[in-house]
Design a protein around this motif. Structure first.
Motif, PDB file in Angstrom:
ATOM      1  N   THR A  69      15.501  24.302 -45.001  1.00 31.95           N
ATOM      2  CA  THR A  69      14.127  23.896 -44.703  1.00 31.95           C
ATOM      3  C   THR A  69      14.016  23.463 -43.248  1.00 31.95           C
ATOM      4  OG1 THR A  69      14.032  23.078 -46.958  1.00 31.95           O
ATOM      5  CG2 THR A  69      12.230  22.454 -45.488  1.00 31.95           C
ATOM      6  N   ILE A  70      14.989  22.672 -42.799  1.00 35.69           N
ATOM      7  CA  ILE A  70      14.959  22.186 -41.417  1.00 35.69           C
ATOM      8  C   ILE A  70      15.040  23.353 -40.449  1.00 35.69           C
ATOM      9  CG2 ILE A  70      16.303  20.882 -39.712  1.00 35.69           C
ATOM     10  CD1 ILE A  70      16.967  18.930 -42.006  1.00 35.69           C
ATOM     11  N   VAL A  71      15.837  24.335 -40.779  1.00 41.70           N
ATOM     12  CA  VAL A  71      15.947  25.505 -39.903  1.00 41.70           C
ATOM     13  C   VAL A  71      14.666  26.340 -39.971  1.00 41.70           C
ATOM     14  CG1 VAL A  71      17.189  27.664 -39.512  1.00 41.70           C
ATOM     15  CG2 VAL A  71      18.458  25.586 -40.049  1.00 41.70           C
ATOM     16  N   ALA A  72      14.120  26.452 -41.165  1.00 42.18           N
ATOM     17  CA  ALA A  72      13.015  27.383 -41.364  1.00 42.18           C
ATOM     18  C   ALA A  72      11.710  26.892 -40.762  1.00 42.18           C
ATOM     19  CB  ALA A  72      12.825  27.641 -42.858  1.00 42.18           C
ATOM     20  N   VAL A  73      11.509  25.572 -40.740  1.00 41.31           N
ATOM     21  CA  VAL A  73      10.216  25.057 -40.261  1.00 41.31           C
ATOM     22  C   VAL A  73       9.925  25.464 -38.814  1.00 41.31           C
ATOM     23  CG1 VAL A  73       8.993  22.934 -39.669  1.00 41.31           C
ATOM     24  CG2 VAL A  73       9.934  23.227 -41.954  1.00 41.31           C
ATOM     25  N   PRO A  74      10.866  25.224 -37.872  1.00 39.26           N
ATOM     26  CA  PRO A  74      10.550  25.665 -36.494  1.00 39.26           C
ATOM     27  C   PRO A  74      10.413  27.179 -36.387  1.00 39.26           C
ATOM     28  CG  PRO A  74      12.789  24.790 -36.630  1.00 39.26           C
ATOM     29  CD  PRO A  74      12.128  24.470 -37.929  1.00 39.26           C
ATOM     30  N   VAL A  75      11.211  27.910 -37.150  1.00 40.69           N
ATOM     31  CA  VAL A  75      11.088  29.376 -37.124  1.00 40.69           C
ATOM     32  C   VAL A  75       9.708  29.798 -37.612  1.00 40.69           C
ATOM     33  CG1 VAL A  75      11.984  31.533 -38.060  1.00 40.69           C
ATOM     34  CG2 VAL A  75      13.565  29.707 -37.429  1.00 40.69           C
ATOM     35  N   ALA A  76       9.246  29.140 -38.670  1.00 37.68           N
ATOM     36  CA  ALA A  76       7.920  29.451 -39.197  1.00 37.68           C
ATOM     37  C   ALA A  76       6.847  29.144 -38.161  1.00 37.68           C
ATOM     38  CB  ALA A  76       7.663  28.652 -40.466  1.00 37.68           C
ATOM     39  N   PHE A  77       7.032  28.012 -37.492  1.00 35.04           N
ATOM     40  CA  PHE A  77       6.077  27.641 -36.446  1.00 35.04           C
ATOM     41  C   PHE A  77       6.022  28.708 -35.371  1.00 35.04           C
ATOM     42  CE2 PHE A  77       5.956  22.862 -37.296  1.00 35.04           C
ATOM     43  CZ  PHE A  77       4.649  22.956 -37.737  1.00 35.04           C
ATOM     44  N   ILE A  78       7.235  29.099 -34.918  1.00 37.92           N
ATOM     45  CA  ILE A  78       7.311  30.077 -33.834  1.00 37.92           C
ATOM     46  C   ILE A  78       6.665  31.390 -34.278  1.00 37.92           C
ATOM     47  CG2 ILE A  78       8.916  31.513 -32.505  1.00 37.92           C
ATOM     48  CD1 ILE A  78      10.807  29.034 -32.560  1.00 37.92           C
ATOM     49  N   TRP A  79       7.004  31.806 -35.493  1.00 37.00           N
ATOM     50  CA  TRP A  79       6.465  33.077 -35.967  1.00 37.00           C
ATOM     51  C   TRP A  79       4.947  33.009 -36.172  1.00 37.00           C
ATOM     52  CZ3 TRP A  79       7.487  37.733 -35.380  1.00 37.00           C
ATOM     53  CH2 TRP A  79       6.803  38.714 -36.115  1.00 37.00           C
ATOM     54  N   GLN A  80       4.471  31.847 -36.616  1.00 35.91           N
ATOM     55  CA  GLN A  80       3.026  31.681 -36.768  1.00 35.91           C
ATOM     56  C   GLN A  80       2.334  31.802 -35.417  1.00 35.91           C
ATOM     57  OE1 GLN A  80       2.381  28.076 -38.975  1.00 35.91           O
ATOM     58  NE2 GLN A  80       1.035  29.139 -40.406  1.00 35.91           N
ATOM     59  N   GLY A  81       2.927  31.153 -34.424  1.00 36.10           N
ATOM     60  CA  GLY A  81       2.351  31.238 -33.079  1.00 36.10           C
ATOM     61  C   GLY A  81       2.327  32.659 -32.582  1.00 36.10           C
ATOM     62  N   PHE A  82       3.444  33.339 -32.822  1.00 36.68           N
ATOM     63  CA  PHE A  82       3.529  34.719 -32.358  1.00 36.68           C
ATOM     64  C   PHE A  82       2.526  35.603 -33.098  1.00 36.68           C
ATOM     65  CE2 PHE A  82       5.848  38.878 -32.127  1.00 36.68           C
ATOM     66  CZ  PHE A  82       5.634  39.054 -30.776  1.00 36.68           C
ATOM     67  N   SER A  83       2.357  35.340 -34.389  1.00 40.32           N
ATOM     68  CA  SER A  83       1.402  36.124 -35.172  1.00 40.32           C
ATOM     69  C   SER A  83      -0.032  35.868 -34.710  1.00 40.32           C
ATOM     70  CB  SER A  83       1.516  35.773 -36.649  1.00 40.32           C
ATOM     71  OG  SER A  83       2.739  36.243 -37.145  1.00 40.32           O
ATOM     72  N   LEU A  84      -0.260  34.612 -34.348  1.00 41.54           N
ATOM     73  CA  LEU A  84      -1.570  34.267 -33.805  1.00 41.54           C
ATOM     74  C   LEU A  84      -1.849  35.125 -32.580  1.00 41.54           C
ATOM     75  CD1 LEU A  84      -3.478  31.918 -34.701  1.00 41.54           C
ATOM     76  CD2 LEU A  84      -2.639  30.679 -32.727  1.00 41.54           C
ATOM     77  N   PHE A  85      -0.867  35.192 -31.706  1.00 42.81           N
ATOM     78  CA  PHE A  85      -0.967  35.991 -30.488  1.00 42.81           C
ATOM     79  C   PHE A  85      -1.170  37.462 -30.839  1.00 42.81           C
ATOM     80  CE2 PHE A  85       1.616  38.544 -27.491  1.00 42.81           C
ATOM     81  CZ  PHE A  85       0.785  38.454 -26.408  1.00 42.81           C
ATOM     82  N   LEU A  86      -0.342  37.956 -31.782  1.00 46.50           N
ATOM     83  CA  LEU A  86      -0.444  39.365 -32.165  1.00 46.50           C
ATOM     84  C   LEU A  86      -1.816  39.672 -32.768  1.00 46.50           C
ATOM     85  CD1 LEU A  86       2.993  40.303 -33.748  1.00 46.50           C
ATOM     86  CD2 LEU A  86       2.023  41.040 -31.582  1.00 46.50           C
ATOM     87  N   GLY A  87      -2.292  38.742 -33.610  1.00 47.32           N
ATOM     88  CA  GLY A  87      -3.586  38.971 -34.238  1.00 47.32           C
ATOM     89  C   GLY A  87      -4.693  39.076 -33.206  1.00 47.32           C
TER      90      GLY A  87
END
Lengths: 238, 174
Positions: free
Chosen positions: A197-215
């Motif tokens: 969970t600790i590892v996944a949360v920042p990864v999720a954040f990063i990917w969400q940000g990137f998806s925001l950009f992609l969208g």
């Protein structure tokens, strides 16, 4: 991830409630935002009005980039609505995914190819309709299919099909993969204990940000290509 | 999982969704046009018009101001010239008037002088005449006085002589 879709039949047509709910939600969000932002219009713009006018200017500029000035105002509203709708649709799934009984009811509408292809079809229909309206059916046909020479016809038809598919599937691919990866990250977070969970949360954040950009980029690309296709149909000199 | 990726993998294409999206999109576009697009673009157009109008009117007022300044300058220049002419005229007039006054004065003086001379001449003549008359009467008087005196003396002498003669005769006769 939930694969099952609950479809229902109505008037002999197949409906997918996920798409309907998500699309309706996206449309309502767009409408509410635009409605709120367009209250209290003043000649000297402030806050909200500035933001709205910035978006209108932005889409108008995209249209003007490929369509010549005389025709550009006709497509401003379409480009504006399309941009906002796709933008909100792209981002919707990043923040809000509602599932129930193994069926996802709210996600990005654009992560379903049927939706993106519908939008793509609408754009191309608008483009061809504008071409017919501007050049007359004969001129349109000659310009769209028989240029540079008559034997080009099959290639032109094929090109139109390709345009239709790529325009729709490009955005679908990006948004669908974004959501899928987000889901995988989410599953990962709850699968391997607290450490994961600790590892996944920042990864999720990063990917969400990137998806925001992609969208955002995909919304921009979609509108840009829309104006390019429209300009291809209504402009004879190239 | 991949079945989802294949378009139309389910038993039928979601034509309903396509229709739904097209209708939703068109309604959305229509409502946005009424609610936001129309007013906002109208406002933007109004603003653009206003700005271009302002620029035009600023240009016009600038030109007006320029014209006015030019007119002012011309008026100033012409007023300078006018002032110069007025002063020159006044000077000329003054000169003329002065000359006239001087001429008049000279003439008057001349006339006065002539009159005075005439008067003096007349007076002299009168005086001369009076003197002549006086001299004449005086001389006559003197002459008459002299004559009278001579006469008187002669008479007296005669008288005396006659008296003496009478005296002598009387004396004889006695």
């Amino acid at each position: 991830m939930e694969d099952s879709v609950a479809t229902f039949q109505f008037l002999g047509l197949t409906f997918n409630p996920t798409n309907i709910i998500s699309g309706l939600l996206a449309a309502i969000i767009v409408l509410v935002v635009v409605f709120v932002f367009s209250r209290n219009l003043k000649l000297k713009p402030t806050g909200k009005q500035n933001a709205l006018e910035w978006v209108i200017d932005f889409t108008n500029k995209i249209v003007r980039g490929s369509v010549t000035n005389g025709d550009a105002p006709n497509f401003g509203l379409y480009a504006f609505t399309l941009f906002l709708f796709i933008f909100v649709s792209n981002q919707l799934g990043l923040f809000l995914q509602i599932g129930w009984n193994g069926v996802t009811y709210v996600r990005s509408p654009t992560s379903d190819p049927i939706v993106t292809l519908t939008l793509s079809l609408m754009t191309l229909m608008l483009a061809h309709f504008s071409g017919v309206k501007k050049l007359g059916f004969k001129g349109y046909f000659k310009h769209a299919y028989l240029t540079p020479f008559t034997f080009w016809l099959p290639i032109s038809v094929f090109t139109e099909l390709i345009d239709f598919l790529t325009l729709g599937l490009r955005i679908y691919g990006v948004i669908f993969s974004g959501e899928m990866l987000l889901k995988i990250i989410g599953n990962m977070a709850f699968s391997g204990g607290i450490g994961m969970t600790i590892v996944a949360v920042p990864v999720a954040f990063i990917w969400q940000g990137f998806s925001l950009f992609l969208g955002s980029i995909q919304a921009y690309v979609f509108v840009t290509l829309t104006s390019v296709y429209i300009s291809q149909q209504i402009q004879t000199e190239e | 999982m991949l079945s989802h990726l294949v378009l139309g993998a389910s038993n039928s294409l979601y034509l309903g969704d396509m229709l739904f999206y097209a209708i939703v999109f068109i309604i959305l576009m229509w409502v946005i046009k009424i609610v936001a697009w129309g007013p906002v673009t109208k406002m933007m157009q109004e603003r653009a018009d206003r700005i271009s109008n302002d620029i035009d009117s600023a240009e016009k007022s600038r030109q007006d101001a320029e014209q006015l300044a030019k007119k002012r300058e011309e008026a100033l220049k012409s007023s300078h010239a006018e002032a110069t002419t007025i002063v020159a005229d006044a000077r000329d007039n003054g000169k003329k008037q002065r000359e006239q006054i001087v001429t008049n004065a000279q003439q008057e003086a001349q006339t006065l002088k002539q009159n005075a001379q005439k008067d003096i001449e007349q007076e002299r003549k009168d005086a001369l005449k009076g003197a002549q008359n006086d001299v004449a009467s005086l001389s006559i008087e003197i002459a008459s006085k002299i004559i009278q005196k001579e006469l008187n003396a002669q008479d007296q002498k005669q008288l005396i002589d006659s008296y003496i003669e009478g005296l002598g005769k009387q004396n004889e006769s006695r």
